[in-house]
Design an enzyme around this catalytic site. Structure first.
Site, PDB file in Angstrom:
ATOM      1  CB  SER A   9     -18.551 -22.778  -4.716  1.00 20.49           C
ATOM      2  OG  SER A   9     -17.618 -23.408  -3.853  1.00 20.49           O
ATOM      3  CG  ASP A  36     -20.558 -25.768  -5.753  1.00 19.53           C
ATOM      4  OD1 ASP A  36     -19.504 -25.754  -5.710  1.00 19.53           O
ATOM      5  OD2 ASP A  36     -21.312 -25.245  -4.943  1.00 19.53           O
ATOM      6  CG  HIS A  67     -19.893 -25.605 -11.948  1.00 11.89           C
ATOM      7  ND1 HIS A  67     -18.934 -25.705 -11.345  1.00 11.89           N
ATOM      8  CD2 HIS A  67     -19.449 -26.062 -13.277  1.00 11.89           C
ATOM      9  CE1 HIS A  67     -17.935 -26.471 -12.077  1.00 11.89           C
ATOM     10  NE2 HIS A  67     -18.578 -26.581 -13.446  1.00 11.89           N
ATOM     11  N   GLY A 143     -16.626 -32.540  -8.164  1.00  8.25           N
ATOM     12  CA  GLY A 143     -17.311 -33.525  -7.488  1.00  8.25           C
ATOM     13  C   GLY A 143     -17.379 -33.263  -5.929  1.00  8.25           C
ATOM     14  CG  PHE A 144     -16.279 -34.982  -3.726  1.00  9.78           C
ATOM     15  CD1 PHE A 144     -15.971 -35.717  -4.787  1.00  9.78           C
ATOM     16  CD2 PHE A 144     -17.385 -35.374  -2.728  1.00  9.78           C
ATOM     17  CE1 PHE A 144     -16.677 -37.051  -5.111  1.00  9.78           C
ATOM     18  CE2 PHE A 144     -18.147 -36.510  -2.921  1.00  9.78           C
ATOM     19  CZ  PHE A 144     -17.853 -37.381  -4.247  1.00  9.78           C
ATOM     20  N   GLY A 145     -15.806 -30.624  -2.737  1.00 10.47           N
ATOM     21  CA  GLY A 145     -15.117 -29.472  -2.079  1.00 10.47           C
ATOM     22  C   GLY A 145     -13.877 -30.005  -1.316  1.00 10.47           C
ATOM     23  N   GLY A 146     -12.936 -29.138  -1.053  1.00  7.87           N
ATOM     24  CA  GLY A 146     -11.710 -29.624  -0.160  1.00  7.87           C
ATOM     25  C   GLY A 146     -10.621 -30.639  -0.591  1.00  7.87           C
ATOM     26  CG  ASP A 172     -14.901 -24.314  -9.033  1.00  9.42           C
ATOM     27  OD1 ASP A 172     -15.981 -24.217  -9.533  1.00  9.42           O
ATOM     28  OD2 ASP A 172     -14.739 -24.964  -8.059  1.00  9.42           O
ATOM     29  N   GLY A 173     -11.675 -25.087  -7.441  1.00  7.85           N
ATOM     30  CA  GLY A 173     -11.194 -26.124  -6.821  1.00  7.85           C
ATOM     31  C   GLY A 173      -9.767 -25.991  -6.038  1.00  7.85           C
ATOM     32  N   GLY A 174      -9.765 -26.062  -4.820  1.00 14.90           N
ATOM     33  CA  GLY A 174      -8.471 -25.949  -4.111  1.00 14.90           C
ATOM     34  C   GLY A 174      -8.098 -24.621  -4.260  1.00 14.90           C
TER      35      GLY A 174
HETATM   36  C1  DX5 Z   1     -16.434 -29.085  -7.586  1.00 18.39           C
HETATM   37  C2  DX5 Z   1     -16.881 -28.393  -6.644  1.00 18.39           C
HETATM   38  C3  DX5 Z   1     -15.405 -27.638  -5.944  1.00 18.39           C
HETATM   39  C4  DX5 Z   1     -15.994 -26.378  -4.975  1.00 18.39           C
HETATM   40  C5  DX5 Z   1     -14.878 -25.647  -4.565  1.00 18.39           C
HETATM   41  O1  DX5 Z   1     -15.524 -30.143  -7.120  1.00 18.39           O
HETATM   42  O2  DX5 Z   1     -17.776 -27.230  -7.297  1.00 18.39           O
HETATM   43  O3  DX5 Z   1     -14.762 -27.301  -7.062  1.00 18.39           O
HETATM   44  O4  DX5 Z   1     -16.746 -25.525  -5.942  1.00 18.39           O
HETATM   45  O5  DX5 Z   1     -14.419 -26.469  -3.684  1.00 18.39           O
HETATM   46  P1  DX5 Z   1     -13.288 -26.025  -2.722  1.00 18.39           P
HETATM   47  O6  DX5 Z   1     -12.850 -24.549  -2.801  1.00 18.39           O
HETATM   48  O7  DX5 Z   1     -13.237 -26.639  -1.320  1.00 18.39           O
HETATM   49  O8  DX5 Z   1     -11.888 -26.773  -3.484  1.00 18.39           O
END
Ligand code: DX5
Length: 216
Positions: A9, A36, A67, A143-146, A172-174
């Site tokens: 993403s 995203d 998304h 809302g955020f990566g990481g 999706d996420g973590g």
């Molecule tokens: C929504 C974002 C994240 C991203 C993945 O918060 O869309 O989910 O896609 O982020 P990571 O893989 O860094 O958790």
């Protein structure tokens, strides 16, 4: 077992080198690219529009999924389809007319997916499942990566797989080399990864390879 797909993403990519990083991910064996999309209202962050999908479309042959972490998704689906996204994921929490929205995405010739937040039950999807290809089980609050993977996610994936043996379950996420095998064991087959790919210390190819190896 279905092939596991890895979907970088772009939220965690270097926006100043987006084309180069998307192409690096493609060369490293990514299966799709996720854009995203965030509107600053459904989630407390503001990111990309259809122009970015168009730009990504020009530099990769990979399928692009949009998304939409946005309220009023009906205002945007046509523009994202026209810009080159072939899978449009809308948040079940962002609309009161999910059936009409999904049917419109299908009418536009794109695949329809539904994303559900961590506190939303998979039971809410029962009636819409026949009309969509993909459920994106958010394994973080969007809302955020990481962010950190939410521990109750595998149980939720198992419950969804019990409701539908066929729907494509995306997470999706973590998602990284440690959480990927856990979600795959629970029934997920599509792994969205942002920071584990674009933020990997040894680079994008190493990030993708680490996840691929972890689920082999
Ligand atoms: C929504 C974002 C994240 C991203 C993945 O918060 O869309 O989910 O896609 O982020 P990571 O893989 O860094 O958790």
């Amino acid at each position: 077992m279905n092939r596991i797909e890895i979907v970088p993403s772009i939220l965690s990519a270097d926006a100043g080198r987006l084309a180069e990083q998307v192409q690096e991910a493609e060369r490293a064996g990514a299966d799709r690219i996720q854009v995203d999309v965030m509107d600053g209202h459904f989630v407390p962050n503001l990111t990309f529009g259809p122009l970015v999908v168009e730009a990504v479309r020009r530099v990769t042959k990979l399928p692009i999924e949009a998304h939409l972490m946005v309220f009023r998704p009906e205002l945007f689906i046509e523009a994202f389809v026209k810009s080159g996204a072939t899978l449009i994921e809308v948040q079940v929490e962002a609309t009161t007319s999910l059936y009409r929205l999904v049917m419109r995405i299908n009418e536009l010739g794109a695949k329809a997916g539904v994303a559900i937040n961590p506190a939303t039950s998979v039971e809410t999807l029962r009636e819409i499942l026949p009309y969509i290809t993909t459920v994106n089980v958010m394994t973080v609050e969007p809302g955020f990566g990481g962010q950190k993977f939410i521990p109750h996610s595998p149980e939720k994936i198992r419950r969804l797989r019990a409701i539908s043996p066929d729907v494509e379950i995306e997470v999706d996420g973590g998602i990284d080399a440690s959480t990927a095998p856990v979600v795959v064991k629970a029934g997920a087959t599509v792994l969205v990864a942002g920071s584990a790919v674009f933020g990997h210390k040894q680079g994008i190819a190493a990030g993708i390879a680490a996840i691929r190896k972890a689920v082999a």
